[in-house]
Write a protein that holds these residues in place. Structure first.
Motif, short mmCIF file in Angstrom:
data_model
loop_
_atom_site.label_atom_id
_atom_site.label_comp_id
_atom_site.label_asym_id
_atom_site.label_seq_id
_atom_site.Cartn_x
_atom_site.Cartn_y
_atom_site.Cartn_z
N LEU A 61 0.85 -1.18 0.00
CA LEU A 61 0.00 0.00 0.00
C LEU A 61 0.89 1.24 0.00
O LEU A 61 1.73 1.40 0.88
CB LEU A 61 -0.88 -0.03 1.25
N PHE A 62 0.72 2.09 -1.00
CA PHE A 62 1.54 3.29 -1.10
C PHE A 62 0.63 4.51 -1.17
O PHE A 62 -0.38 4.50 -1.87
CB PHE A 62 2.42 3.23 -2.34
N VAL A 63 1.00 5.54 -0.44
CA VAL A 63 0.17 6.74 -0.41
C VAL A 63 1.03 7.96 -0.67
O VAL A 63 2.16 8.04 -0.21
CB VAL A 63 -0.53 6.88 0.96
N LYS A 64 0.51 8.88 -1.46
CA LYS A 64 1.23 10.12 -1.71
C LYS A 64 0.32 11.29 -1.39
O LYS A 64 -0.80 11.37 -1.90
CB LYS A 64 1.66 10.16 -3.17
N ASN A 65 0.79 12.17 -0.56
CA ASN A 65 0.04 13.39 -0.26
C ASN A 65 0.78 14.56 -0.89
O ASN A 65 1.99 14.62 -0.82
CB ASN A 65 -0.03 13.62 1.24
N ASN A 66 0.07 15.48 -1.49
CA ASN A 66 0.78 16.65 -1.99
C ASN A 66 0.52 17.84 -1.07
O ASN A 66 -0.20 17.75 -0.08
CB ASN A 66 0.45 16.93 -3.46
N SER A 67 1.12 18.97 -1.42
CA SER A 67 1.07 20.12 -0.51
C SER A 67 -0.34 20.65 -0.32
O SER A 67 -0.66 21.25 0.70
CB SER A 67 1.98 21.22 -1.06
N LYS A 68 -1.20 20.40 -1.30
CA LYS A 68 -2.57 20.92 -1.19
C LYS A 68 -3.48 19.98 -0.40
O LYS A 68 -4.69 20.19 -0.35
CB LYS A 68 -3.15 21.14 -2.59
N GLY A 69 -2.88 18.94 0.15
CA GLY A 69 -3.70 18.01 0.93
C GLY A 69 -4.45 17.02 0.07
O GLY A 69 -5.33 16.31 0.53
N ARG A 70 -4.09 16.97 -1.21
CA ARG A 70 -4.70 15.96 -2.08
C ARG A 70 -3.96 14.64 -1.90
O ARG A 70 -2.83 14.62 -1.44
CB ARG A 70 -4.64 16.41 -3.55
N ILE A 71 -4.59 13.57 -2.34
CA ILE A 71 -4.03 12.27 -2.02
C ILE A 71 -4.17 11.29 -3.19
O ILE A 71 -5.15 11.34 -3.95
CB ILE A 71 -4.72 11.72 -0.75
N VAL A 72 -3.17 10.42 -3.36
CA VAL A 72 -3.29 9.29 -4.28
C VAL A 72 -2.95 8.02 -3.51
O VAL A 72 -1.96 7.98 -2.79
CB VAL A 72 -2.36 9.41 -5.50
N ILE A 73 -3.79 7.00 -3.64
CA ILE A 73 -3.57 5.74 -2.94
C ILE A 73 -3.33 4.66 -3.98
O ILE A 73 -4.12 4.52 -4.91
CB ILE A 73 -4.80 5.38 -2.09
N VAL A 74 -2.26 3.91 -3.83
CA VAL A 74 -1.95 2.86 -4.79
C VAL A 74 -1.81 1.53 -4.06
O VAL A 74 -1.20 1.47 -3.00
CB VAL A 74 -0.64 3.15 -5.55
N SER A 75 -2.41 0.49 -4.61
CA SER A 75 -2.22 -0.82 -4.02
C SER A 75 -1.77 -1.80 -5.10
O SER A 75 -2.22 -1.74 -6.24
CB SER A 75 -3.52 -1.31 -3.39
#
Lengths: 133, 343
Positions: free
Chosen positions: B163-177
């Motif tokens: 499970l990998f998660v990336k948050n950017n500076s604007k608080g947006r998110i991408v979740i990868v499994s």
């Protein structure tokens, strides 16, 4: 369960022999909480931090009492330390055991053969639906 | 076959050398597969794949680590449930000939493939990159993609390694499994999706399958009300495989009051077929919580199944016949709150 649908389920034979039903239920609750903690961590990672204690619905009052009061008496003193893990969790506010009616126990579908009506009812409440319609 | 050889050669997988003294070579074998398209029936393409006979490899010499983590169903369902609650769409990607993209740490030598001999037959190929069938291939692939995610600022979940998660500076998110070469992703920002897709395309050969519809044998329907997962196709296949497609359906998977026991005196039945059925039903549990009690019950008697157990399992299949299209529905508009029940 998240919302109204099930995300994780398990049904298994108890790994150890228990001397009383209370203990049996207590053991089940412990393994349930382990799964719970893991899911909480996953959700934390998904930025969905669970602030309140996770409620475990449970139909056995004596187990609930056992998890709240650190009383050791003749009937429960043999319970293995690892199952008292539950007690610690309840103290730390990670989980909260909550009593519910036996009729209302969703987990029954995982533990015994049921009357058709109950079975269908519980099935729907797990979020299972007919997708063809 | 030609395509496969070309793909292998264009990726600089191997080089032709003499076998160094004291080294073992590994045989290669061609595996043929007819690929049917999704609706079945029509032949999409014939595929030949070059596979190494990995079973001859020895621990410590030819390989060290072989384990590669895969996503648990619990995780995948959790992601789906969270995505529904948030109203996000879930997408999937498929990595082409994934195993071919990773450099090998160990020295591995293979024979020349049948029908494609070059020059001297005693020469062998030294593998630079992993090939199908080698013991370490899955692991090799996982460490490659893991380092890619680390470079692209994804955070790996320490409790679930796929499970990998990336948050950017604007608080947006991408979740990868990740599930070996299939991966699903979701999140709330289209820009981040696009940049993720492009960077994946730069690093791996991928096919963009768009919205998640069919993942590991599970059909996923994303509609306005939420996400619905089911295994209708797989259920139908089970019915056909065990010759039960014309059976009468029943309404519940187990008879009330029936008790399964070890049954020492009962007539024995074909244990391997029994095991196959149990195995199939186990996989079906990914989307059918209603079956889990009955399947776990019959699974306790794998060792010496008798008539009694076989009829119990047949009842489950008859129940399945009536509920082929059933699955779990995740509904929109709910708060993400974990509750649980135990008995």
């Amino acid at each position: 369960m998240i919302g109204d649908s099930a995300i994780a389920w398990s049904s298994k034979k108890q790994p150890i022999v228990t001397l009383s039903t209370t203990k049996a239920e207590y053991v089940a609750a412990t393994s349930c909480s382990c799964q719970r903690i893991w899911l909480r961590r996953i959700l934390d990672h998904l930025s969905e931090v669970q602030k309140e204690a996770t409620v475990i619905h449970y139909d056995n009052t004596s187990s609930i009492k056992l998890s709240k009061n650190p009383i050791v008496h003749a009937r429960s003193k043999h319970i293995d330390v690892r199952f008292h893990f539950l007690r610690d969790l309840a103290k730390d506010g990670v989980i909260e055991l909550n009593h519910c009616n036996s009729q209302d126990q969703l987990a029954d579908i995982m533990t015994k053969p049921l009357q058709l009506e109950t079975f269908c009812n519980l099935r729907t409440r797990l979020g299972v639906e007919d997708g063809s319609g | 076959m030609k395509q496969e050889i070309e793909s292998v050669e264009s990726n600089y997988i191997w080089e032709l050398i003499d076998l160094p003294a004291g080294c073992m070579k590994i045989g290669l074998i061609w595996v043929y597969k007819t690929k049917l398209n999704e609706k079945k029936g029509k032949i999409e393409k014939y595929k030949a794949r070059l596979v190494a006979k990995g079973y001859g490899q020895k621990l410590g010499i030819d390989y060290n680590e072989v384990f590669a983590p895969i996503a648990r169903w619990d995780t995948i369902r959790t992601i789906l449930a969270v995505a529904t609650c948030k109203g996000w769409k879930v997408y999937q990607l498929d990595v082409k000939s994934d195993f071919l993209h990773r450099e090998l740490v160990e020295d591995v030598y293979v024979e020349q493939p049948l029908g494609y001999h070059k020059e001297d037959k005693s020469k062998v190929y030294k593998l630079n990159k992993a090939l199908y069938g080698l013991r370490q291939t899955p692991r090799a692939w996982y460490s490659k993609i893991e380092s890619y995610f680390a470079q692209s600022n994804f955070v790996k979940c320490s409790h679930e390694h796929t499970l990998f998660v990336k948050n950017n500076s604007k608080g947006r998110i991408v979740i990868v499994s990740l599930y070996v070469d299939d991966l699903i992703y979701t999140g709330d920002d289209i820009e981040m999706f696009e940049s993720f897709k492009h960077s994946m395309q730069r690093n791996f050969a991928i096919t963009n399958l768009g919205k998640m519809t069919y993942f590991l044998g599970v059909e996923v329907k994303q509609c306005d009300e939420g996400i619905f997962i089911s295994q209708a196709k797989y259920s139908t296949e089970i019915l056909e495989r065990f010759g039960m497609e014309n059976c009468n359906m029943v309404c519940n998977p187990i008879v009330i009051g029936s008790k399964l026991v070890k049954d020492e005196n009962g007539g024995e039945v074909d244990a391997s077929k029994y095991k196959q059925i149990v195995g199939c039903l186990m996989y079906l549990l990914a989307t059918t919580p209603d079956l889990s009690y009955s399947v776990c019950l019959v699974a306790r008697y794998l060792e010496r199944p008798t008539e009694m157990h076989l009829s119990a399992i047949k009842r489950i299949i008859r129940y399945l016949k009536g509920t082929v299209n059933y699955g779990v529905m995740y509904k929109k508009g709910k708060k993400v709150r974990l509750t649980s029940r135990s008995d």
